[in-house]
Design an enzyme around this catalytic site. Structure first.
Site, PDB file in Angstrom:
ATOM      1  N   THR A  76       0.837  -1.201   0.000  1.00 55.15           N
ATOM      2  CA  THR A  76       0.000   0.000   0.000  1.00 55.15           C
ATOM      3  C   THR A  76       0.871   1.249   0.000  1.00 55.15           C
ATOM      4  O   THR A  76       0.695   2.144  -0.821  1.00 55.15           O
ATOM      5  CB  THR A  76      -0.971  -0.018   1.200  1.00 55.15           C
ATOM      6  OG1 THR A  76      -1.696  -1.240   1.150  1.00 55.15           O
ATOM      7  CG2 THR A  76      -1.943   1.148   1.135  1.00 55.15           C
ATOM      8  N   HIS A  83     -10.567  -0.649   4.082  1.00 59.00           N
ATOM      9  CA  HIS A  83      -9.351  -0.463   3.288  1.00 59.00           C
ATOM     10  C   HIS A  83      -9.785  -0.129   1.856  1.00 59.00           C
ATOM     11  O   HIS A  83      -9.662  -0.940   0.938  1.00 59.00           O
ATOM     12  CB  HIS A  83      -8.521  -1.750   3.328  1.00 59.00           C
ATOM     13  CG  HIS A  83      -7.113  -1.621   2.826  1.00 59.00           C
ATOM     14  ND1 HIS A  83      -6.671  -0.558   2.074  1.00 59.00           N
ATOM     15  CD2 HIS A  83      -6.051  -2.455   2.971  1.00 59.00           C
ATOM     16  CE1 HIS A  83      -5.391  -0.758   1.782  1.00 59.00           C
ATOM     17  NE2 HIS A  83      -4.996  -1.892   2.318  1.00 59.00           N
TER      18      HIS A  83
HETATM   19  C1  NCD Z   1      -3.946  -5.917   3.590  1.00 60.60           C
HETATM   20  C2  NCD Z   1      -4.149  -4.965   4.760  1.00 60.60           C
HETATM   21  O1  NCD Z   1      -3.242  -4.245   5.135  1.00 60.60           O
HETATM   22  O2  NCD Z   1      -5.276  -4.965   5.249  1.00 60.60           O
HETATM   23  N1  NCD Z   1      -2.738  -5.707   2.914  1.00 60.60           N
HETATM   24  C3  NCD Z   1      -2.690  -4.786   1.902  1.00 60.60           C
HETATM   25  O3  NCD Z   1      -2.887  -3.617   2.110  1.00 60.60           O
HETATM   26  N2  NCD Z   1      -2.480  -5.230   0.658  1.00 60.60           N
HETATM   27  C4  NCD Z   1      -4.176  -7.336   3.916  1.00 60.60           C
HETATM   28  C5  NCD Z   1      -3.410  -7.956   5.051  1.00 60.60           C
HETATM   29  O4  NCD Z   1      -2.572  -7.319   5.694  1.00 60.60           O
HETATM   30  O5  NCD Z   1      -3.668  -9.127   5.299  1.00 60.60           O
END
Ligand code: NCD
Length: 307
Positions: free
Chosen positions: A52, A129
């Site tokens: 991210t 998210h």
């Molecule tokens: C996710 C999160 O941070 O919620 N990761 C991400 O941003 N791609 C999923 C996770 O951490 O399992």
């Protein structure tokens, strides 16, 4: 000024427009190289992240802008006791837009109330998210050509998995979406998602604990990691962490045109042997995350699409 705190902050039409822009960016990357010249993105990450944060930074750099920020709460003044409200007031003087990840649900919402720049929720606790959801929508649309009439299996930690909560909220707005919610009893989706999102929209869904049983009917299988950091005791985590392991044997039960998505990071829930299966789409999904975040930054900064 607009923020992105929840996937519903964009209507279906606005989401469609954003995904179209991301699609154009994918195919014409050089055209966008200077649209954010002179603009700054701040990444305020109070929790660990690889994709991210770095895809946000790559997105802003691809647009010609610059980035600043911190990658852990320990290295920011949060460690000295500064509030999110004070931090964002200061960041508003340094940057044009910011992406915030925080372990507390609602922290980016609080930030948006004190901010004079757009705030993007890059994950708040076990809550939402939304930029992962935009990534997931772009991936699904690019692979299948649509966001409606799909049977979507969500598997793993549906209780604490914020990506799952946001994806459900976004997808219930499309026609003919069915969910198969695959999890152990203890990790089922929270009541507010069941009542306020699924039941309220009259969406068809089943809650099951067998992945094998669900496999044959799925168009999309969205695997998730058991969210270790949200557990209250380690014993429960250890007992539940390997509840599902997707391997080639299980993939044989699936449709030939089913796709496997995962927000990543993966721990054990997808065996590496599956990576070679053409239906494994999780690494392509991470690439789509850059295009969609470029489109999002442009949209929130109200940057015109170049001709
Ligand atoms: C996710 C999160 O941070 O919620 N990761 C991400 O941003 N791609 C999923 C996770 O951490 O399992």
């Amino acid at each position: 000024m607009r923020h992105l705190l929840n996937p519903l902050d964009f209507s279906v039409e606005e989401t469609e427009k954003l995904l179209d822009l991301a699609g154009d960016i994918e195919h014409n990357l050089p055209k966008y190289a200077h649209v954010c010249d002179g603009k700054k993105l701040a990444t305020l990450f109070y929790e660990p992240s690889t994709r991210t944060r770095l895809s946000f930074e790559a997105a802003m750099l691809n647009l010609g802008g610059s980035v600043l920020g911190f990658a852990s709460a320990d290295s920011s003044s949060a460690a000295k006791g500064e509030s999110v409200a004070d931090t964002i007031r200061i960041i508003s003087c340094y940057a044009d837009i910011c992406a915030m990840r925080h372990p507390k649900e609602g922290a980016p919402l609080v930030a948006s109330q004190f901010s004079s720049i757009p705030v993007i929720n890059a994950g708040d606790g076990g809550h939402q998210h939304p930029t992962q959801t935009l990534t997931d929508l772009l991936t699904i649309r690019s692979l299948t050509g649509r966001l409606d009439h799909l049977t979507v299996g969500l598997c793993g930690d549906l209780k604490f998995g914020r990506t799952v909560h946001s994806l459900i909220e976004a997808l219930v707005r499309y026609a003919g979406i069915r969910f198969v919610l695959i999890s152990p009893q203890e990790l089922r989706i929270p009541d507010y998602i069941r009542a306020d999102v699924l039941d309220r929209h009259g969406v068809e869904y089943r809650e099951v604990d067998s992945l094998d049983e669900a496999m044959p009917e799925l168009d999309i299988l969205y695997m998730t990691r058991v969210q270790k950091e949200r557990f209250f005791n380690e014993e429960d985590y250890i007992r539940l962490k390997d509840s599902y392991i997707l391997d080639n044997k299980k993939m044989q039960l699936a449709k030939k045109d089913m796709y496997v998505l995962h927000p990543l990071p993966r721990v054990n829930e997808i065996s590496v042997e599956v990576d070679k299966d053409p239906r494994a789409a999780y690494f392509r999904q991470a690439q789509y995350g850059v295009y969609v975040r470029m489109a999002l930054i442009m949209t929130l900064l109200e940057v015109e699409k170049p001709c």
